[in-house]
Design a protein around this motif. Structure first.
Motif, PDB file in Angstrom:
ATOM      1  N   UNK A 158       0.847  -1.186   0.000  1.00 21.96           N
ATOM      2  CA  UNK A 158       0.000   0.000   0.000  1.00 21.96           C
ATOM      3  C   UNK A 158       0.887   1.242   0.000  1.00 21.96           C
ATOM      4  N   UNK A 159       0.648   2.183  -0.921  1.00 22.66           N
ATOM      5  CA  UNK A 159       1.513   3.366  -1.016  1.00 22.66           C
ATOM      6  C   UNK A 159       1.601   4.196   0.268  1.00 22.66           C
ATOM      7  N   UNK A 160       0.488   4.363   0.975  1.00 20.52           N
ATOM      8  CA  UNK A 160       0.522   5.156   2.203  1.00 20.52           C
ATOM      9  C   UNK A 160       1.313   4.425   3.291  1.00 20.52           C
ATOM     10  N   UNK A 161       1.107   3.116   3.413  1.00 23.16           N
ATOM     11  CA  UNK A 161       1.870   2.368   4.421  1.00 23.16           C
ATOM     12  C   UNK A 161       3.359   2.398   4.103  1.00 23.16           C
ATOM     13  N   UNK A 162       3.710   2.299   2.826  1.00 19.90           N
ATOM     14  CA  UNK A 162       5.125   2.378   2.453  1.00 19.90           C
ATOM     15  C   UNK A 162       5.684   3.758   2.784  1.00 19.90           C
ATOM     16  N   UNK A 163       4.898   4.794   2.578  1.00 17.81           N
ATOM     17  CA  UNK A 163       5.325   6.161   2.933  1.00 17.81           C
ATOM     18  C   UNK A 163       5.531   6.282   4.444  1.00 17.81           C
ATOM     19  N   UNK A 164       4.613   5.698   5.220  1.00 19.81           N
ATOM     20  CA  UNK A 164       4.734   5.715   6.677  1.00 19.81           C
ATOM     21  C   UNK A 164       6.023   5.020   7.106  1.00 19.81           C
ATOM     22  N   UNK A 165       6.285   3.856   6.539  1.00 17.50           N
ATOM     23  CA  UNK A 165       7.496   3.095   6.871  1.00 17.50           C
ATOM     24  C   UNK A 165       8.739   3.900   6.521  1.00 17.50           C
ATOM     25  N   UNK A 166       8.718   4.553   5.375  1.00 17.15           N
ATOM     26  CA  UNK A 166       9.856   5.376   4.956  1.00 17.15           C
ATOM     27  C   UNK A 166      10.091   6.522   5.936  1.00 17.15           C
ATOM     28  N   UNK A 167       9.025   7.165   6.364  1.00 17.00           N
ATOM     29  CA  UNK A 167       9.154   8.251   7.339  1.00 17.00           C
ATOM     30  C   UNK A 167       9.663   7.734   8.690  1.00 17.00           C
ATOM     31  N   UNK A 168       9.147   6.587   9.113  1.00 15.08           N
ATOM     32  CA  UNK A 168       9.549   6.039  10.409  1.00 15.08           C
ATOM     33  C   UNK A 168      10.971   5.483  10.387  1.00 15.08           C
ATOM     34  N   UNK A 169      11.488   5.213   9.206  1.00 19.59           N
ATOM     35  CA  UNK A 169      12.886   4.781   9.109  1.00 19.59           C
ATOM     36  C   UNK A 169      13.816   5.915   9.509  1.00 19.59           C
ATOM     37  N   UNK A 170      13.364   7.136   9.309  1.00 17.29           N
ATOM     38  CA  UNK A 170      14.194   8.319   9.594  1.00 17.29           C
ATOM     39  C   UNK A 170      14.073   8.807  11.027  1.00 17.29           C
ATOM     40  N   UNK A 171      12.868   8.636  11.627  1.00 18.24           N
ATOM     41  CA  UNK A 171      12.666   9.101  13.000  1.00 18.24           C
ATOM     42  C   UNK A 171      11.384   8.519  13.580  1.00 18.24           C
ATOM     43  N   UNK A 172      11.332   8.469  14.891  1.00 19.19           N
ATOM     44  CA  UNK A 172      10.136   8.042  15.608  1.00 19.19           C
ATOM     45  C   UNK A 172       9.148   9.206  15.581  1.00 19.19           C
ATOM     46  N   UNK A 173       7.906   8.922  15.172  1.00 20.42           N
ATOM     47  CA  UNK A 173       6.913   9.987  14.994  1.00 20.42           C
ATOM     48  C   UNK A 173       5.593   9.615  15.647  1.00 20.42           C
ATOM     49  N   UNK A 174       4.827  10.638  16.022  1.00 19.50           N
ATOM     50  CA  UNK A 174       3.476  10.405  16.527  1.00 19.50           C
ATOM     51  C   UNK A 174       2.491  10.555  15.361  1.00 19.50           C
TER      52      UNK A 174
END
Length: 104
Positions: free
Chosen positions: A15-31
């Motif tokens: 899923x494109x949004x889940x992949x985007x979330x994973x990419x963002x979380x690879x860089x930093x812990x986010x709320x």
């Protein structure tokens, strides 16, 4: 060889949004608020995707006051990458050896 766990994880990450979330979380812990801001997705939609990622074992949560922070679990991604590396090595050996099944 790809296992059913690998294929389930591939479906989760497809899923494109889940992949985007994973990419963002690879860089930093986010709320969730950060993820809404970064992705432009609605909070309810984002929460549903985060639940799927959490249930798949891709992310873990950390409560912090009234917020929940999400952290990517790199071991899961590394295991999937290892499966793809094995698949690529098999394909390379097949191509180099010109392995093909005879037609009936």
């Amino acid at each position: 060889m790809m296992t059913s766990v690998d294929t389930d994880l591939i479906r989760v990450l497809a899923d494109p949004l889940r992949l985007r979330i994973v990419t963002l979380l690879a860089r930093e812990t986010l709320c969730t608020s950060h993820l809404v801001e970064e992705t432009g997705a609605k909070q309810t939609n984002l929460s549903n995707h985060l639940r799927v990622l959490r249930e798949a074992g891709v992310v873990e949560t950390e409560p912090c006051g009234r917020f929940t922070y999400y952290r990517l679990l790199p071991d899961v991604i590394e295991a999937l990458a290892g499966s793809f590396a094995e698949l690529a090595a098999t394909a390379r050996a097949t191509a180099e050896g010109n392995v093909k099944r005879a037609c009936p």
